[in-house]
Each structure stands twice: as C-alpha cells, then as structure tokens.
Write an enzyme that holds these catalytic residues in place. Structure first.
Site, PDB file in Angstrom:
ATOM      1  CG  ASP A 273     -16.436   3.130   4.495  1.00  0.00           C
ATOM      2  OD1 ASP A 273     -15.505   3.878   4.155  1.00  0.00           O
ATOM      3  OD2 ASP A 273     -16.412   2.447   5.535  1.00  0.00           O
TER       4      ASP A 273
ATOM      5  CB  CYS B 167     -13.348   1.324   4.057  1.00  0.00           C
ATOM      6  SG  CYS B 167     -12.162   0.115   4.659  1.00  0.00           S
TER       7      CYS B 167
ATOM      8  CB  THR C  44      -8.446   0.417   7.937  1.00  0.00           C
ATOM      9  OG1 THR C  44      -9.537  -0.474   7.647  1.00  0.00           O
ATOM     10  CG2 THR C  44      -8.638   1.028   9.319  1.00  0.00           C
ATOM     11  N   GLY C  45      -9.087   0.536   4.720  1.00  0.00           N
ATOM     12  CA  GLY C  45      -8.929  -0.337   3.552  1.00  0.00           C
ATOM     13  C   GLY C  45      -9.145  -1.795   3.908  1.00  0.00           C
TER      14      GLY C  45
ATOM     15  N   GLY D  71     -11.620  -3.306   6.116  1.00  0.00           N
ATOM     16  CA  GLY D  71     -12.993  -3.813   6.119  1.00  0.00           C
ATOM     17  C   GLY D  71     -13.504  -4.069   4.714  1.00  0.00           C
TER      18      GLY D  71
ATOM     19  CG  HIS E 199       4.167 -12.649  -7.643  1.00  0.00           C
ATOM     20  ND1 HIS E 199       5.193 -12.829  -6.739  1.00  0.00           N
ATOM     21  CD2 HIS E 199       4.763 -12.406  -8.845  1.00  0.00           C
ATOM     22  CE1 HIS E 199       6.367 -12.705  -7.354  1.00  0.00           C
ATOM     23  NE2 HIS E 199       6.130 -12.434  -8.642  1.00  0.00           N
TER      24      HIS E 199
ATOM     25  NE  ARG F 202       7.644 -18.522  -8.938  1.00  0.00           N
ATOM     26  CZ  ARG F 202       8.120 -17.561  -9.729  1.00  0.00           C
ATOM     27  NH1 ARG F 202       8.073 -17.684 -11.046  1.00  0.00           N
ATOM     28  NH2 ARG F 202       8.642 -16.459  -9.200  1.00  0.00           N
ATOM     29  CG  HIS F 203       3.255 -16.141  -9.798  1.00  0.00           C
ATOM     30  ND1 HIS F 203       3.729 -16.191  -8.508  1.00  0.00           N
ATOM     31  CD2 HIS F 203       4.293 -15.737 -10.580  1.00  0.00           C
ATOM     32  CE1 HIS F 203       5.001 -15.810  -8.495  1.00  0.00           C
ATOM     33  NE2 HIS F 203       5.368 -15.530  -9.742  1.00  0.00           N
TER      34      HIS F 203
HETATM   35  C1  RB5 Z   1     -15.798   3.383   9.378  1.00  0.00           C
HETATM   36  O1  RB5 Z   1     -15.734   4.210  10.469  1.00  0.00           O
HETATM   37  C2  RB5 Z   1     -14.628   2.414   9.365  1.00  0.00           C
HETATM   38  O2  RB5 Z   1     -14.803   1.451  10.355  1.00  0.00           O
HETATM   39  C3  RB5 Z   1     -14.500   1.777   8.008  1.00  0.00           C
HETATM   40  O3  RB5 Z   1     -14.329   2.770   7.056  1.00  0.00           O
HETATM   41  C4  RB5 Z   1     -13.320   0.854   7.810  1.00  0.00           C
HETATM   42  O4  RB5 Z   1     -12.141   1.457   8.251  1.00  0.00           O
HETATM   43  C5  RB5 Z   1     -13.444  -0.502   8.295  1.00  0.00           C
HETATM   44  O5  RB5 Z   1     -12.591  -1.355   8.077  1.00  0.00           O
END
Ligand code: RB5
Length: 155
Positions: free
Chosen positions: A13, A70, A72-73, A75, A103, A137-138
């Site tokens: 995104d 995204c 934070t990675g 979402g 794993h 096992r994994h």
């Molecule tokens: C977009 O502003 C932000 O919310 C999205 O990129 C992401 O971080 C969501 O988890």
C-alpha cells in the site's frame, strides 16, 4: 542465493510503497524475477485489496513467495493470513525472517515501510529467501494450521 523457478509476488500500500521500490532494486541486482501487484504510484490505497491478488498468485502457483509491504507490515500480514494457503509473517528482525521459512514454511514476508529501513529490509528478504523449510516435526505443525483453515471453512 536460492534459485526460484517462479517470480516473487510483490505488493504494497502507500505506507510500504517506497520500501517495495527499494527491495525491487535489490531483487534486480540479484537477478531475481518478480511480479509487482502494486501499488505502482504510492497514492493512498487499502492494504487488504492490495494483498489479495499477490497472495492469490502464490496460492495458485503463479508466483513462488510473496513480499508484502504496508506502513507497519501488520495490516497487510493480517490480510494475507486471511487467504487460504498463505502463511504470512510480519518481520523486522533477520532471525524471524529466516526461521519463519525454516519452521513455519511461511510463503509471505511482510515488512513495514515506517518500521524498517531499506538496508534492513533487503537483509530480511535475503534471510527469508535463503532459508529452506525443514519439514519433519515442523511439517506436522504446519499441517495443523491447514487443519484450522479447513475447520473454519466448514463452519
Ligand atoms: C496506512 O496509513 C497504514 O495504516 C497501513 O499502511 C498499515 O500500516 C496498516 O497496518
């Protein structure tokens, strides 16, 4: 470096757009093929809609593994993990990026453009791509993840 027989699936995104572009340069240097599912211009867009086509390409065998971005990675990892057959991990450390392949047989690596810099992201990608699933096992535990998917789908 691992030899991939199919392209990687990339998607971001707006929050992950610049990091995706930086990782694309790294993949170009490594001569690793990828398919970019967008966003292609960094304009505001919604990570669930961005994740789905890239993850479907992995599940249907068109692509090998997904690299998702995204802000934070988080979402985009949540969106990816809603898709049957996807095991996505949001990583900001190299150990997790390596071991989620070894794993968990993760098939999607998620990174946050507002969390990790380009250099670290490339190291995460390298760790993820160079690691191999260890099975044994994994495999039993990964099978249990599929069992959960199947049970939920049957509700
Ligand atoms: C977009 O502003 C932000 O919310 C999205 O990129 C992401 O971080 C969501 O988890």
């Amino acid at each position: 470096m691992i030899q991939l027989t199919k392209p990687l699936a990339l998607a971001a995104d707006h929050g992950g757009y610049e990091l995706k572009e930086a990782v694309k340069k790294h993949l170009d240097e490594l001569e690793l093929a990828y398919q970019d599912f967008g966003t292609l211009d960094g304009a505001s867009c919604d990570y669930p809609q961005i994740a789905q086509p890239a993850c479907n390409a992995v599940v249907n065998g068109e692509c090998s593994l997904a690299l998702l971005f995204c802000g934070t990675g988080v979402g985009i990892s949540m969106a990816a993990n809603k898709i049957r057959g996807i095991r996505a991990c949001c990583c900001s450390d190299v150990f997790s990026a390596e071991f989620t392949r070894r794993h968990n047989d993760a098939n999607a690596l998620c990174m946050g453009g507002r969390v990790v810099g380009a250099g670290l992201a490339c190291s995460l990608v390298d760790a993820f791509l160079n690691a191999e699933f260890e099975g044994e096992r994994h495999q039993r535990r990964v099978n249990m993840l599929k069992d959960i998917e199947d049970a939920q789908a049957a509700l």
